[in-house]
Design a protein around this motif. Structure first.
Motif, mmCIF file in Angstrom:
data_model
loop_
_atom_site.group_PDB
_atom_site.id
_atom_site.type_symbol
_atom_site.label_atom_id
_atom_site.label_comp_id
_atom_site.label_asym_id
_atom_site.label_seq_id
_atom_site.Cartn_x
_atom_site.Cartn_y
_atom_site.Cartn_z
ATOM 1 N N CYS A 1 -1.485 0.212 10.666
ATOM 2 C CA CYS A 1 -0.142 0.172 10.089
ATOM 3 C C CYS A 1 0.366 -1.262 9.942
ATOM 4 C CB CYS A 1 0.843 0.951 10.967
ATOM 5 S SG CYS A 1 0.499 2.715 11.098
ATOM 6 N N LEU A 2 -0.250 -2.200 10.665
ATOM 7 C CA LEU A 2 0.172 -3.588 10.576
ATOM 8 C C LEU A 2 -0.271 -4.192 9.256
ATOM 9 C CD1 LEU A 2 -0.653 -4.771 14.229
ATOM 10 C CD2 LEU A 2 1.529 -3.976 13.317
ATOM 11 N N ASP A 3 0.347 -5.301 8.912
ATOM 12 C CA ASP A 3 0.050 -5.921 7.625
ATOM 13 C C ASP A 3 -1.237 -6.718 7.630
ATOM 14 O OD1 ASP A 3 0.709 -8.059 9.181
ATOM 15 O OD2 ASP A 3 2.377 -8.772 7.931
ATOM 16 N N GLY A 4 -1.909 -6.829 8.775
ATOM 17 C CA GLY A 4 -3.170 -7.536 8.851
ATOM 18 C C GLY A 4 -3.041 -9.013 9.132
ATOM 19 N N ASP B 1 -2.564 6.001 -0.740
ATOM 20 C CA ASP B 1 -3.697 5.157 -0.360
ATOM 21 C C ASP B 1 -3.799 5.034 1.157
ATOM 22 O OD1 ASP B 1 -4.333 4.735 -2.994
ATOM 23 O OD2 ASP B 1 -3.183 2.864 -3.146
ATOM 24 N N PHE B 2 -2.648 4.908 1.802
ATOM 25 C CA PHE B 2 -2.643 4.773 3.253
ATOM 26 C C PHE B 2 -3.159 6.042 3.918
ATOM 27 C CE2 PHE B 2 -0.286 5.092 7.354
ATOM 28 C CZ PHE B 2 -0.867 3.998 7.983
ATOM 29 N N ALA B 3 -2.797 7.197 3.371
ATOM 30 C CA ALA B 3 -3.271 8.469 3.920
ATOM 31 C C ALA B 3 -4.789 8.568 3.805
ATOM 32 C CB ALA B 3 -2.602 9.634 3.190
ATOM 33 N N PHE B 4 -5.318 8.117 2.674
ATOM 34 C CA PHE B 4 -6.773 8.138 2.498
ATOM 35 C C PHE B 4 -7.445 7.204 3.504
ATOM 36 C CE2 PHE B 4 -10.554 6.196 0.508
ATOM 37 C CZ PHE B 4 -11.354 7.326 0.433
ATOM 38 N N ARG B 5 -6.862 6.032 3.742
ATOM 39 C CA ARG B 5 -7.421 5.100 4.726
ATOM 40 C C ARG B 5 -7.423 5.721 6.113
ATOM 41 N NH1 ARG B 5 -7.326 -0.271 3.946
ATOM 42 N NH2 ARG B 5 -8.708 -0.272 5.772
ATOM 43 N N LEU B 6 -6.372 6.481 6.433
ATOM 44 C CA LEU B 6 -6.322 7.142 7.738
ATOM 45 C C LEU B 6 -7.418 8.195 7.861
ATOM 46 C CD1 LEU B 6 -2.507 7.671 8.499
ATOM 47 C CD2 LEU B 6 -4.066 5.972 9.457
ATOM 48 N N GLY B 7 -7.683 8.899 6.776
ATOM 49 C CA GLY B 7 -8.754 9.893 6.802
ATOM 50 C C GLY B 7 -10.105 9.251 7.093
ATOM 51 N N VAL B 8 -10.365 8.107 6.454
ATOM 52 C CA VAL B 8 -11.601 7.367 6.693
ATOM 53 C C VAL B 8 -11.629 6.844 8.124
ATOM 54 C CG1 VAL B 8 -12.999 5.399 5.981
ATOM 55 C CG2 VAL B 8 -11.791 6.739 4.259
ATOM 56 N N LEU B 9 -10.481 6.337 8.584
ATOM 57 C CA LEU B 9 -10.375 5.831 9.954
ATOM 58 C C LEU B 9 -10.751 6.915 10.964
ATOM 59 C CD1 LEU B 9 -7.306 3.888 11.417
ATOM 60 C CD2 LEU B 9 -8.337 5.773 12.662
ATOM 61 N N PHE B 10 -10.159 8.102 10.822
ATOM 62 C CA PHE B 10 -10.420 9.180 11.765
ATOM 63 C C PHE B 10 -11.897 9.581 11.740
ATOM 64 C CE2 PHE B 10 -6.381 11.229 13.369
ATOM 65 C CZ PHE B 10 -5.580 10.142 13.069
ATOM 66 N N MET C 1 0.854 -1.198 0.000
ATOM 67 C CA MET C 1 0.000 0.000 0.000
ATOM 68 C C MET C 1 0.889 1.247 0.000
ATOM 69 S SD MET C 1 -2.800 1.280 2.839
ATOM 70 C CE MET C 1 -3.642 -0.298 2.836
ATOM 71 N N ASN C 2 0.718 2.111 -1.012
ATOM 72 C CA ASN C 2 1.528 3.323 -1.053
ATOM 73 C C ASN C 2 0.995 4.340 -0.056
ATOM 74 O OD1 ASN C 2 -0.595 4.901 -2.313
ATOM 75 N ND2 ASN C 2 -0.139 3.788 -4.206
ATOM 76 N N LEU C 3 1.793 5.373 0.189
ATOM 77 C CA LEU C 3 1.442 6.339 1.216
ATOM 78 C C LEU C 3 0.173 7.117 0.889
ATOM 79 C CD1 LEU C 3 4.887 7.807 2.346
ATOM 80 C CD2 LEU C 3 3.405 6.188 3.546
ATOM 81 N N ASN D 1 7.913 0.908 8.168
ATOM 82 C CA ASN D 1 8.333 2.067 8.949
ATOM 83 C C ASN D 1 7.798 3.375 8.378
ATOM 84 O OD1 ASN D 1 9.752 0.485 10.761
ATOM 85 N ND2 ASN D 1 11.682 0.648 9.630
ATOM 86 N N SER D 2 7.735 3.474 7.060
ATOM 87 C CA SER D 2 7.259 4.714 6.436
ATOM 88 C C SER D 2 5.808 4.989 6.805
ATOM 89 C CB SER D 2 7.408 4.621 4.910
ATOM 90 O OG SER D 2 6.680 3.515 4.397
ATOM 91 N N GLN D 3 5.004 3.928 6.898
ATOM 92 C CA GLN D 3 3.606 4.104 7.259
ATOM 93 C C GLN D 3 3.461 4.548 8.713
ATOM 94 O OE1 GLN D 3 1.318 0.614 6.320
ATOM 95 N NE2 GLN D 3 1.448 0.919 4.108
ATOM 96 N N VAL D 4 4.269 3.970 9.589
ATOM 97 C CA VAL D 4 4.210 4.339 11.000
ATOM 98 C C VAL D 4 4.623 5.799 11.185
ATOM 99 C CG1 VAL D 4 5.126 3.862 13.305
ATOM 100 C CG2 VAL D 4 4.619 1.971 11.760
ATOM 101 N N ILE D 5 5.691 6.216 10.515
ATOM 102 C CA ILE D 5 6.151 7.601 10.619
ATOM 103 C C ILE D 5 5.091 8.555 10.085
ATOM 104 C CG2 ILE D 5 7.870 9.257 9.789
ATOM 105 C CD1 ILE D 5 9.891 6.953 9.758
ATOM 106 N N PHE D 6 4.512 8.213 8.938
ATOM 107 C CA PHE D 6 3.483 9.068 8.347
ATOM 108 C C PHE D 6 2.257 9.144 9.246
ATOM 109 C CE2 PHE D 6 -0.016 9.988 5.392
ATOM 110 C CZ PHE D 6 0.477 11.137 4.807
#
Length: 222
Positions: free
Chosen positions: A61-64, A5-14, A1-3, A72-77
């Motif tokens: 951030c875990l792989d599921g 897509d991951f950023a969008f998932r975080l937005g939905v999560l919040f 998952m690129n950053l 690490n990049s996902q955790v930092i972001f």
């Protein structure tokens, strides 16, 4: 998952987490019979809210696979997004508190909101420290309540109608966080100082500056 897509998932999560916690808040309010919380109770509940938010964020951030591996990049972001979110909340609460104080001069019966810069900063610092600790001890992030939050968020996200609504909300929520990131980082680097009062720079102490200052505070809160 690129950053991205991951950023969008975080937005939905919040967005969905805020909705779920809002339901919990309503339940606690009803159980308390509508009684006003003390500042200690308010920050205890906020600490619990932030704890599960950082925990669920780390779980995303875990792989599921429940192996405790992550990028690490996902955790930092994710940490930067959390920092921006928390600092944005702090600034909003601080501005609201200033507005209540200014309004209270003319409206003595107006109820003051529960805000403490010291307690707010402590809760945020502890929450971020917990998020960092999960980096070194990811197994501690897996508990029944946080897993329930994560599964509930995923279930709501997959719902055709509500999922789409929260994806739209999450998208704009994430954009708002990203736009605030530069301002939030500047706020942290300045030592958490609040907005300056124009009266401090007015050698004549004119009334016009005071009126303008109150108007600006009202606009920011509104």
């Amino acid at each position: 998952m690129n950053l991205l897509d991951f950023a969008f998932r975080l937005g939905v999560l919040f967005a969905i987490y805020g909705f779920l916690w809002g339901l919990i808040e309503i339940g606690m309010f009803l159980l308390a019979g509508g009684r006003k919380r003390t500042i200690a109770q308010a920050y205890l509940i906020k600490a619990i809210k932030y704890f599960f938010l950082v925990d669920v964020t780390f779980l995303f951030c875990l792989d599921g696979s429940h192996t405790g591996t992550f990028e690490n990049s996902q955790v930092i972001f994710a940490g930067l997004i959390l920092l921006t979110y928390f600092v944005g909340k702090l600034q909003k609460n601080q501005n609201r508190s200033m507005f209540f104080k200014l309004s209270g001069r003319n409206l003595p019966n107006m109820k003051q909101n529960n805000f403490s810069m010291r307690l707010e900063s402590i809760v945020i610092a502890i929450s971020l420290a917990i998020f960092v600790s999960f980096w070194f001890f990811p197994e501690f992030s897996m508990n029944p309540i946080s897993i329930w939050f994560k599964e509930s968020i995923l279930n709501i996200e997959d719902t055709p109608v509500f999922g789409f609504i929260f994806k739209v909300i999450g998208f704009f929520f994430l954009l708002s966080l990203i736009f605030k990131m530069a301002g939030a980082l500047g706020f942290v680097l300045s030592g958490g100082k609040g907005p300056r009062n124009p009266m401090d720079d007015d050698p004549n102490g004119g009334n016009s500056s005071g009126i303008e200052d109150q108007f600006v505070d009202y606009e920011e809160v509104d």
